[in-house]
Scaffold this active site. Structure first.
Site: not given
Lengths: 281, 281
Positions: B145, B170, B163, B61, B39, B166, B159, B183, B155, B103
């Protein structure tokens, strides 16, 4: 993975809510899936067993098992709410009812002597599923748990006391094989072992040992581990317990009058060995 | 699962620290494993690619891929620290270097026009791995960032602007097959599509379109998706994007002078269709 597959195939988005309707395994699995799906979506617990109602649904611990140990993978993730309907207990199998009562008994032993005494008087009513007795036991258990968790959500110490008997119990569940015994059955035998060890350490008097055995038997719960368990099986599973820190296994043990316990790695290892040998062939 | 297996077999306990040494995939995988193991245990990021240094290691993230989409399973989980040594870039393959610069360019487009102008002048130095130019670009990217994430960790809106490109990217990574394109390469083509769509909506003037194409080409990055991508492939992956809410796909689009963007679902669907058809056969 089946939960993730279904959620993604159904195109659920971040505003969805996962609902865990069922017992502890469902709540843990659904809760962990909710914590990890899209990095976290809402979830609600609707526990339908005594075990889930008095313990696993409250407090935000979610986890899944690894072949080498129980609940080793998971997240601290709070549900939006926990919805308990005691009518769901009308059709609960006998063994499941008893299993949940092991956790109810636990609250008495670790922090609520008055509740333990109430249970000693009302165990026949609980076993007969008297709705008022069940509602009271569930409410008071949730109050106990909520109080502990609100003081220590991330288990730095106090929260660990909720695991009385669980380290021995997890060893039984893992060693004996998941599903052979219900969680509460393993916890019951584990609590007897923890109480036995506390007595060997001279931390409690023998009346507490006797009362623990009596109340567990009144709830038709086991008071010894399965005969196939060996000292080595206990030791190997206990070595990977989450409460091991710097190589030292910390345990929850009773100390003082009924309703008092400690979470400590500071105990005579001989007492642990003696307990393991006393309960294994 | 291999990380969990190894951690448990090695009997790591809650006081252990996971160290993610490598690129973005390592950081994401190790970070999610650290979030879920027992955990949650400590972890440290030591990113060794431009991509990981300027973007994925910062902000907490973590995520792993599902066969139906990228980063769909994960956690928000902050590292104890991020340790960046730009000497690790000396042996980075050309394509990896360029991928990370996508980026860097993104920060200029969405919020830092002055940084974009600096990049227009210094792209040759960055491509030649001038240590001072790289150190400056990485530092300024991390500052951008960190500023965004500190204002909006989970987000809820701001935030998401990180992206840019993205969502299209993606779709390319998923549709074209993971690993075919890096990426940043997919993000570069995705940013061109987002900029194209912004222009079709009348939200930016054509000088921004031209400057975006120019700087991406100077960084030797792709400015169109792979030829095998179809409109249907884009649409099916974009439908399960994490930014879909109530069935509506929200996108990051440029609006106004250079360095300004919006995150919105309030756009003419025709412009999206036109962009998809313009970039696919």
């Amino acid at each position: 993975m089946k939960v993730f597959d279904k959620a993604i195939e159904s195109r659920l988005d971040r505003r969805c809510t996962f609902v865990a309707l069922g017992g502890g395994v469902i709540g843990d699995m659904c809760g962990f899936a909710a914590a990890a799906f899209l990095r976290g979506v809402n979830f609600i617990q609707i526990p339908t067993t005594v075990m889930a109602q008095v313990d696993s649904s409250v407090g935000g611990k979610t986890g899944i098992n690894h072949r080498l140990g129980k609940n080793l993978i998971g997240a601290f993730y709070q549900p939006e709410c926990v919805l308990i309907d005691t009518d769901t207990l009308n059709t609960l199998p006998e063994r499941e009812l008893a299993s949940g009562l092991a956790e109810v008994i636990k609250y008495g032993l670790i922090r609520d002597a008055e509740f333990f005494e109430w249970q000693e008087k009302n165990m026949p009513a609980l076993m007969a599923r008297d709705p008022n007795a069940l509602a009271y036991a569930i409410k008071r258990s949730c109050e106990n748990k909520a109080e502990v968790v609100s003081l220590d959500e991330k288990e730095s110490g106090l929260r660990a006391t909720l695991n009385l008997g669980h380290t021995f119990g997890h060893a039984i569940e893992t060693g004996f094989g998941y599903g052979q015994w219900l969680h509460g059955e393993a916890v019951a035998a584990g609590m007897v072992m923890a109480v036995d060890m506390s007595y060997r350490l001279g931390w409690i008097d023998d009346s507490i040992v006797k009362r623990t055995l009596d109340i567990l038997q009144a709830a038709k719960l086991p008071i010894t581990p399965p005969e196939t368990m060996t000292v080595e099986m206990f030791k190997s599973v206990m070595a990977v317990d989450k409460k091991v820190a710097d190589g030292l296994l910390r345990l929850i043990l009773l100390k003082g009058p009924l309703g008092n316990c400690v979470f400590t790695g500071d105990y005579d290892r001989k007492a642990l060995d003696e307990t393991l040998h006393a309960f294994c062939k």
